[in-house]
Design a protein around this motif. Structure first.
Motif, mmCIF file in Angstrom:
data_model
loop_
_atom_site.group_PDB
_atom_site.id
_atom_site.type_symbol
_atom_site.label_atom_id
_atom_site.label_comp_id
_atom_site.label_asym_id
_atom_site.label_seq_id
_atom_site.Cartn_x
_atom_site.Cartn_y
_atom_site.Cartn_z
ATOM 1 N N MET A 1 32.197 26.663 51.834
ATOM 2 C CA MET A 1 33.242 26.962 50.845
ATOM 3 C C MET A 1 33.100 28.416 50.384
ATOM 4 O O MET A 1 31.986 28.886 50.143
ATOM 5 N N ASN A 2 34.220 29.097 50.261
ATOM 6 C CA ASN A 2 34.211 30.454 49.720
ATOM 7 C C ASN A 2 34.268 30.347 48.191
ATOM 8 O O ASN A 2 35.329 30.219 47.590
ATOM 9 N N TYR A 3 33.087 30.373 47.570
ATOM 10 C CA TYR A 3 33.014 30.156 46.121
ATOM 11 C C TYR A 3 33.791 31.216 45.346
ATOM 12 O O TYR A 3 34.480 30.906 44.371
ATOM 13 N N ALA A 4 33.668 32.462 45.769
ATOM 14 C CA ALA A 4 34.338 33.550 45.049
ATOM 15 C C ALA A 4 35.845 33.341 45.036
ATOM 16 O O ALA A 4 36.505 33.493 43.999
ATOM 17 N N GLN A 5 36.409 32.975 46.199
ATOM 18 C CA GLN A 5 37.849 32.761 46.294
ATOM 19 C C GLN A 5 38.288 31.583 45.431
ATOM 20 O O GLN A 5 39.289 31.645 44.712
ATOM 21 N N THR A 6 37.515 30.490 45.513
ATOM 22 C CA THR A 6 37.847 29.291 44.724
ATOM 23 C C THR A 6 37.802 29.593 43.233
ATOM 24 O O THR A 6 38.721 29.235 42.478
ATOM 25 N N LEU A 7 36.740 30.266 42.777
ATOM 26 C CA LEU A 7 36.607 30.598 41.348
ATOM 27 C C LEU A 7 37.691 31.575 40.911
ATOM 28 O O LEU A 7 38.227 31.472 39.802
ATOM 29 N N ALA A 8 38.017 32.512 41.786
ATOM 30 C CA ALA A 8 39.065 33.490 41.462
ATOM 31 C C ALA A 8 40.398 32.791 41.208
ATOM 32 O O ALA A 8 41.122 33.109 40.254
ATOM 33 N N GLU A 9 40.719 31.812 42.065
ATOM 34 C CA GLU A 9 41.974 31.071 41.908
ATOM 35 C C GLU A 9 41.958 30.203 40.653
ATOM 36 O O GLU A 9 42.938 30.153 39.902
ATOM 37 N N GLU A 10 40.842 29.521 40.411
ATOM 38 C CA GLU A 10 40.774 28.601 39.273
ATOM 39 C C GLU A 10 40.785 29.332 37.939
ATOM 40 O O GLU A 10 41.322 28.828 36.956
ATOM 41 N N PHE A 11 40.174 30.520 37.882
ATOM 42 C CA PHE A 11 40.070 31.247 36.609
ATOM 43 C C PHE A 11 41.014 32.446 36.535
ATOM 44 O O PHE A 11 40.960 33.210 35.565
ATOM 45 N N SER A 12 41.880 32.563 37.545
ATOM 46 C CA SER A 12 42.877 33.649 37.575
ATOM 47 C C SER A 12 42.237 35.020 37.387
ATOM 48 O O SER A 12 42.638 35.813 36.520
ATOM 49 N N ILE A 13 41.200 35.284 38.185
ATOM 50 C CA ILE A 13 40.560 36.597 38.164
ATOM 51 C C ILE A 13 40.514 37.137 39.597
ATOM 52 O O ILE A 13 40.753 36.403 40.551
ATOM 53 N N ARG A 14 40.215 38.417 39.734
ATOM 54 C CA ARG A 14 40.130 39.011 41.069
ATOM 55 C C ARG A 14 38.915 38.462 41.800
ATOM 56 O O ARG A 14 37.864 38.224 41.191
ATOM 57 N N SER A 15 39.038 38.281 43.119
ATOM 58 C CA SER A 15 37.952 37.663 43.891
ATOM 59 C C SER A 15 36.691 38.523 43.872
ATOM 60 O O SER A 15 35.578 37.996 43.879
ATOM 61 N N GLU A 16 36.845 39.862 43.811
ATOM 62 C CA GLU A 16 35.642 40.702 43.767
ATOM 63 C C GLU A 16 34.886 40.526 42.447
ATOM 64 O O GLU A 16 33.657 40.598 42.400
ATOM 65 N N TYR A 17 35.650 40.283 41.350
ATOM 66 C CA TYR A 17 34.991 39.999 40.070
ATOM 67 C C TYR A 17 34.206 38.687 40.157
ATOM 68 O O TYR A 17 33.073 38.589 39.676
ATOM 69 N N ALA A 18 34.822 37.678 40.773
ATOM 70 C CA ALA A 18 34.152 36.381 40.925
ATOM 71 C C ALA A 18 32.873 36.544 41.744
ATOM 72 O O ALA A 18 31.819 35.995 41.396
ATOM 73 N N GLN A 19 32.965 37.314 42.831
ATOM 74 C CA GLN A 19 31.788 37.526 43.681
ATOM 75 C C GLN A 19 30.701 38.284 42.931
ATOM 76 O O GLN A 19 29.506 37.982 43.053
ATOM 77 N N ASN A 20 31.106 39.269 42.127
ATOM 78 C CA ASN A 20 30.129 40.026 41.333
ATOM 79 C C ASN A 20 29.396 39.119 40.348
ATOM 80 O O ASN A 20 28.181 39.235 40.165
ATOM 81 N N ILE A 21 30.146 38.208 39.709
ATOM 82 C CA ILE A 21 29.525 37.284 38.749
ATOM 83 C C ILE A 21 28.527 36.378 39.465
ATOM 84 O O ILE A 21 27.412 36.146 38.979
ATOM 85 N N ILE A 22 28.910 35.883 40.645
ATOM 86 C CA ILE A 22 27.996 35.040 41.437
ATOM 87 C C ILE A 22 26.722 35.817 41.754
ATOM 88 O O ILE A 22 25.608 35.312 41.571
ATOM 89 N N ASN A 23 26.879 37.068 42.204
ATOM 90 C CA ASN A 23 25.711 37.888 42.557
ATOM 91 C C ASN A 23 24.822 38.139 41.337
ATOM 92 O O ASN A 23 23.594 38.050 41.424
ATOM 93 N N LEU A 24 25.461 38.466 40.207
ATOM 94 C CA LEU A 24 24.696 38.752 38.984
ATOM 95 C C LEU A 24 23.912 37.526 38.517
ATOM 96 O O LEU A 24 22.751 37.632 38.110
#
Length: 713
Positions: A1-24
């Motif tokens: 599963m592409n977590y960043a993409q899924t979170l971006a869609e669910e929380f209406s944020i940019r996918s790079e922001y979602a990926q950054n949060i996952i990394n952090l």
């Protein structure tokens, strides 16, 4: 599963922001640190949103882990097909995964498993194929004394048991029936004993659609059932469900089709509906729990973030009848100056003596505020305090505060360590005084669940409730920050990156070496390594430091940028120390944020935060809220009249309204319909614990002690 993409869609944020949060998060950064000091990486999301993303990420990862486990288990049985693999990949909830795995799950002995042991599986397949006739003739082939099949009907019945279990285990049938029940069924409750009296009388004959029932009613019905007053069920016309099952299993009208129908009827009544009823009720309870936990969290946040009463000597009164009223005087820093026990509810002589003690305490210590606990004898103590206040020349006011958890705290090891010379009953009075001075610093010493600002908190899943409330405490503490030289171990333990052990080490270091004189000195504290320093430094203030930045929320990693900013704006550190940088924002605006941010090598959100901190060093976000409502007189419920307008403090927000303290012993209720002229979804959309509101009396029931209020003035 592409977590960043899924979170971006669910929380209406940019996918790079979602990926950054996952990394952090994966790098071990705390949520307060990410929210405050990595804004450029996530688009300035607040701590609550990042916490929600973190929780959702954990769920998605657990979902994938379970998906892999189930796939391996099915493959181990050599029963994996492309269709099952696709269904597993498409499943978006743990419940869906478990429904797919259901037919493959090892079962205890069932009627179907017994029938399979008797060799009736092939007969079941023949019936399910529904091709041709000759059921009895086919069943005769399976009659066997050796296998325990003693007749044609017994063979058919056994085959039907196998079919019933297969129907019951079908993920597609279960999915469709759940949807039908969610849309069309009713939650129904009746009295276990119609003659018995209880608080659940409203639910003795009650019915409401599953799709509409409110969370607080679900929890009330659940509790009534647990306590034996109610019998609860899910009610739906069986035909609505059976039509779905027939459509997916029955072919044509022949003898075999009728046999399949009978097996489906049995599957529904014996296996499917009881199982789905439990699942749907579980879903309702889980949703109600989450809603209640969310409301508890919102209320706790409001309570913790109430503005402190700063710079005042406070007298704390812990009311009581038989054992008297415990009294403690604390100075503006919370240090205990004096204690006593008075008896304002006893005879005239004791009342007079108690008044003299309180008057003496006010005069001797220059007390300006009295904090009164809201427990037993609170009303009498409030009236007593108001009488004393009216008779002294000093200007004194009072406030009734929640004493929830005070007794738990006073008997704790923490309280004993803080106040070893005080009796535990007097420690409660100290806590009540300090709750007015700094609600956050005092309430963090108490387990959040004991603070009691929600509904049905004892019915909640305690682990989940604890996690949610601990998150609120962490967010509140870090948004305010803590004074490194005065904060208690309990407060420090909630600062990002600091564990309980490290918080105790900080206090031990402070006691051994004297006050901290810089943030950098934290690095000398045992077990506080570079990562912990990075996470916590920005949230700790050192007023005694020679570097003014140590008393701001500017992170040490941004000190160089802050110094450069001051130079570019023709300002100095002395301006920061003296608090004379109100014009800094205008200077930054005139130069241009983009230009400055580029020169300093930081993002605009970080620049904005630095400017705000330099303009108001040591600022407390709670100071921007309306101050607490202090009183000098007291009202009785008998004094209230319909139509009276009053100011009050919101004490609790619940699903159907809010309770407001208007200065009488009983809090008044503002029903959700009376909060606003506009339609609101929930009271918490408009109100928070600690809000100061203007209300009007709608009605007063003196006998029952009920006060109805409206905010529609």
């Amino acid at each position: 599963m592409n977590y960043a993409q899924t979170l971006a869609e669910e929380f209406s944020i940019r996918s790079e922001y979602a990926q950054n949060i996952i990394n952090l998060l994966d790098e071990g950064n705390t949520i307060p640190f990410i929210a405050r000091y990595r804004k450029e990486m996530h688009g300035t999301l607040d701590d609550q949103t990042i916490r929600a993303i973190s929780e959702r990420l954990e769920y998605l990862r657990n979902l994938d882990k379970r998906r892999e486990e189930i796939a391996a288990l099915i493959e181990g049985q050599e029963k994996m097909t492309d269709e099952i693999g696709a269904a597993l990949s498409a499943a978006s909830t743990l419940a869906e995964l478990e429904d797919i795995y259901r037919p493959f799950r090892p079962k205890r002995k069932t009627r179907a498993s017994v029938a399979k042991e008797k060799g009736l599986g092939e007969l079941a397949e023949f019936i399910m194929a529904q091709q041709g006739d000759g059921l009895e003739q086919k069943a005769q082939e399976f009659v066997s004394e050796e296998k325990g099949v003693n007749g044609v009907q017994e063979a058919i019945d056994g085959a039907c048991d196998i079919i019933a279990e297969e129907v019951s285990d079908s993920a597609e049938i279960r999915r469709r029936l759940k949807n039908i029940i969610r849309l069309n069924a009713f939650v129904k409750s009746v009295a276990a004993d119609p003659e018995s009296d209880s608080v659940y009388k409203n639910y003795y004959e009650y019915s409401e659609p599953v799709s509409k029932i409110a969370g607080h009613r679900v929890l009330a019905i659940d509790r009534g059932e647990r306590e034996g007053f109610l019998k609860v069920s899910i009610d739906i016309e069986p035909e609505k469900c059976l039509r779905i099952i027939y459509r997916l299993t029955v072919k044509g009208d022949g003898e075999l089709a009728e046999t399949v129908k009978r097996a489906c009827d049995d599957a529904y009544s014996r296996l499917l509906f009881p199982s789905l009823e439990r699942e749907i009720r579980g879903e309702l309870t889980d949703a109600a729990d989450e809603q209640s936990i969310g409301l508890f969290a919102v209320n706790l946040r409001g309570l913790l973030m109430q503005p402190p009463v700063k710079g005042k000597t406070v007298i704390g009164l812990d009311p009581g009848y038989r054992t008297g009223c415990k009294l403690a005087v604390v100075d503006p820093t919370g240090k205990v100056l004096d204690t006593s026990v008075i008896y304002p509810t006893h005879g005239a002589a004791q009342v007079a003596k108690s008044k003299e003690v309180l008057r003496t305490m006010i005069k001797k210590h220059g007390a300006q505020v009295i904090s009164i606990g809201n427990g037993t004898a609170s009303k009498e103590t409030e009236m007593f305090a108001a009488e004393v206040i009216s008779a002294v020349p000093e200007k004194v006011s009072y406030m009734v505060v929640s004493e929830a958890g005070a007794s738990v705290y006073s008997a704790s090891k923490l309280a004993a360590a803080e106040m070893p010379d005080l009796d535990l009953t007097l420690r409660s009075a100290v806590s009540i005084a300090r709750r007015l001075q700094d609600p956050l610093a005092e309430l963090v010493k108490i387990e959040p669940k004991a603070i009691g600002v929600g509904q049905y908190q004892h019915d909640m899943p305690q682990k989940r409730l604890g996690e949610a409330l601990d998150g609120v405490v962490e967010d509140c503490v870090n948004s305010v920050g803590a004074d490194l030289n005065t904060a208690s171990p309990a407060l420090l333990a909630h600062i990002a990156g600091i564990s309980k052990t490290v918080s105790e080490n900080i206090v031990a270091y402070r006691e051994e070496n004297g006050h901290f004189t810089s943030r950098a000195q934290l690095k000398k504290v045992p077990k506080l390594g570079p990562k912990a320093f990075e996470q916590c430094a920005g949230f700790l203030r050192v007023a005694e430091s020679s570097d003014p930045l140590d008393n701001t929320a500017v992170h040490p990693e941004s000190y160089k940028a802050a110094s450069e900013l001051l130079k570019l704006c023709s300002c100095s550190m002395d301006d920061v120390k003296n608090g004379t940088l109100e014009s800094l924002k205008d200077k930054v605006q005139s130069i241009g944020k983009e230009e400055l941010a580029e020169k300093l090598g930081i993002g605009i959100p970080t620049l904005d935060d630095i400017v705000a901190e330099l303009s108001k060093p040591g600022r407390d976000p709670r100071d921007e809220l309306p101050p607490p409502l202090l009183r000098s007189d007291v009202l009785d419920i008998k004094d209230l009249r319909e139509g009276m307008e009053m100011k009050g403090t919101v004490r609790n927000v619940i699903d159907f309204g809010a309770f407001v303290d208007i200065g009488v012993h009983q809090d008044g209720l503002v029903h959700i319909s009376q909060i606003s002229d506009k339609r609101i979804r929930h009271p918490s959309d408009v109100l928070s614990v600690g809000d100061i509101v203007t209300v009007k009396i709608l009605s007063v029931d003196e006998k029952k002690g009920r006060i109805s209020l409206t905010m529609k003035l």
